[in-house]
Motif scaffolding. Structure first.
Motif, mmCIF file in Angstrom:
data_model
loop_
_atom_site.group_PDB
_atom_site.id
_atom_site.type_symbol
_atom_site.label_atom_id
_atom_site.label_comp_id
_atom_site.label_asym_id
_atom_site.label_seq_id
_atom_site.Cartn_x
_atom_site.Cartn_y
_atom_site.Cartn_z
ATOM 1 N N GLN A 85 -4.280 -10.679 -2.268
ATOM 2 C CA GLN A 85 -3.104 -10.430 -1.425
ATOM 3 C C GLN A 85 -2.986 -8.930 -1.151
ATOM 4 O O GLN A 85 -1.931 -8.329 -1.297
ATOM 5 C CB GLN A 85 -1.847 -10.949 -2.114
ATOM 6 N N ARG A 88 -0.989 -5.968 3.962
ATOM 7 C CA ARG A 88 0.057 -6.542 4.820
ATOM 8 C C ARG A 88 0.271 -5.615 6.013
ATOM 9 O O ARG A 88 0.283 -4.392 5.879
ATOM 10 C CB ARG A 88 1.354 -6.754 4.051
ATOM 11 N N THR A 103 -1.490 -1.697 1.348
ATOM 12 C CA THR A 103 -1.953 -2.522 0.231
ATOM 13 C C THR A 103 -0.741 -3.057 -0.530
ATOM 14 O O THR A 103 0.344 -2.485 -0.475
ATOM 15 C CB THR A 103 -2.859 -1.706 -0.723
ATOM 16 N N SER A 104 -0.944 -4.147 -1.255
ATOM 17 C CA SER A 104 0.187 -4.802 -1.926
ATOM 18 C C SER A 104 0.817 -3.912 -2.988
ATOM 19 O O SER A 104 1.993 -4.064 -3.312
ATOM 20 C CB SER A 104 -0.258 -6.131 -2.551
ATOM 21 N N ASN A 105 0.042 -2.961 -3.540
ATOM 22 C CA ASN A 105 0.603 -2.039 -4.535
ATOM 23 C C ASN A 105 1.162 -0.772 -3.894
ATOM 24 O O ASN A 105 1.527 0.178 -4.590
ATOM 25 C CB ASN A 105 -0.448 -1.673 -5.591
ATOM 26 N N ASP A 106 1.200 -0.744 -2.554
ATOM 27 C CA ASP A 106 1.761 0.371 -1.774
ATOM 28 C C ASP A 106 0.977 1.679 -1.910
ATOM 29 O O ASP A 106 1.420 2.718 -1.423
ATOM 30 C CB ASP A 106 3.227 0.660 -2.157
#
Length: 384
Positions: A85, A88, A103-106
């Motif tokens: 995941q 986004r 990225t999902s971890n920002d």
């Protein structure tokens, strides 16, 4: 997105020896590697469910070394970008027409690029590398990779993109965001006050604070970094860049309504209290993570503009202070002063004050940018 992730996994997986003293050939714009990714897989690539495409790595040795300079762990980098995941899409493309992915971890941001931007970047890559190597605390955008996906078949569409650090990757919630250039023409948000929220990008004429930095940080900010970064950009004929600032208000009772503050409940610490020692900041482990432009405890002084001076860039200080944590960096550094910008300057100069428009030559742009930034960020005289 799948093509992008397949390519990144392939590129990062090809780790070779890293040396900081790169040869001139590593910076050659022709130094790129094409890899074909057929759906059925190949000797070098895995099978996948996407269409047939080609992947291009620009100057792979340079970016591999940059990632080392920026202390990026290869495994974490790959996992951040290529996890299940991982990416986004941000809700809307930027003004430039580029699309952004997070990225999902920002931690990392991916931006699609025009061919002209790629050419500018490759042209300045050696100077960029030397600059970030020389100045560990540089505020300019951290770039980690430059790539291209080319679809096979009649379409032959190319999508170029760059991977860069996300300035606002933080445990702190960013309450206000400012994009500051030092110009006044059109430099205000088009949103009514009632619709401004924490995701609104505010501009120069929306800024209603002076950020007062501790003496040590102010000296680092002014003479050791902003001056050096602007000199670098000026030498590379770059203009139209911005200082992106994120503000976290440490007092959760700060209420922002219609651009004003509930001054009874949100007043910050005493002017004589060091920001480092403000509430919640006595943990020595937290202090270790503070660096220029990231996680910086600061005092913000509220300002008010005189109504008759609508284009007044910095308002009058009110003596009202707030404890904040700042994140900031210089972004959009891939616009050179080309013929289109020169024509824009000439055209707008007939209609408006030439000093108020964004499109000016790099020397003038750098001087104006620094003049403004050094008014918006000042030394905290109470910090003694």
């Amino acid at each position: 997105m799948l093509n992008l992730q397949l390519g990144i996994r392939h590129a990062v997986g090809k780790q070779g020896p890293i040396t900081l003293d790169l040869k001139s050939s590593a910076f050659d714009p022709k130094e790129k590697v094409w890899t074909r990714f057929p759906p059925e897989g190949s000797k070098y690539t895995p099978p996948h469910s996407s269409c047939d495409f080609k992947w291009k790595d620009y100057c792979p040795q340079v970016f591999r070394t940059l990632r080392k300079l920026f202390k990026v762990d290869a495994a974490d980098y790959m996992l951040s970008l290529c996890g299940d995941q991982a990416l986004r899409e941000l809700s809307s493309p930027g003004k430039s027409g580029s699309f952004f992915y997070l990225t999902s971890n920002d931690q990392y941001m991916i931006k699609t690029m025009k061919k002209a931007e790629v050419k500018i970047f490759l042209k300045m890559l050696r100077a960029y590398y030397n600059h970030v190597r020389a100045f560990e605390n540089t505020l300019v955008t951290k770039f980690f990779g430059l790539h291209c996906v080319k679809l096979a078949g009649a379409n032959q569409k190319k999508v170029r993109f760059v991977i860069m650090g996300n300035l606002f990757c933080s445990d702190h919630f960013i309450h206000r965001r400012f994009d500051l250039k030092g110009s006044s023409l059109g430099r205000t948000t088009d949103k009514p006050q009632t619709e401004i929220d924490e995701y609104t990008i505010l501009k120069d004429l929306d800024l209603n604070f002076i950020f007062r930095l501790q003496k040590h940080w102010y000296q680092e900010f002014q003479s050791r970094q902003v001056d050096k970064d602007c000199d670098f950009l000026e030498q590379e004929n770059i203009m139209d860049y911005s200082l992106l600032v994120g503000v976290h208000f440490r007092d959760k009772r700060v209420i922002m309504t219609e651009g004003s503050f509930d001054s009874d409940s949100s007043r910050g610490s005493s002017p004589h209290l060091s920001p480092h020692l403000s509430r919640g900041d006595t943990d020595p482990n937290r202090l270790c993570k503070i660096k220029l432009g990231s996680n910086m405890p600061t005092r913000a002084e509220l300002t008010i503009r005189k109504s008759e001076l609508e284009a007044q860039l910095i308002g009058e200080p009110t003596g009202e202070f707030y404890d904040v944590i700042l994140y900031f960096g210089i972004i959009d550094i891939l616009q050179d002063y080309d013929i289109s910008k020169k024509l824009e300057h000439a055209y707008k100069s007939f209609q408006y004050d030439p000093t108020s428009i964004s499109a000016v030559d790099p020397k003038q742009y750098s001087r104006r940018f620094k003049d403004f930034v050094y008014k918006a960020f000042q030394e905290d005289k109470a910090d003694t």
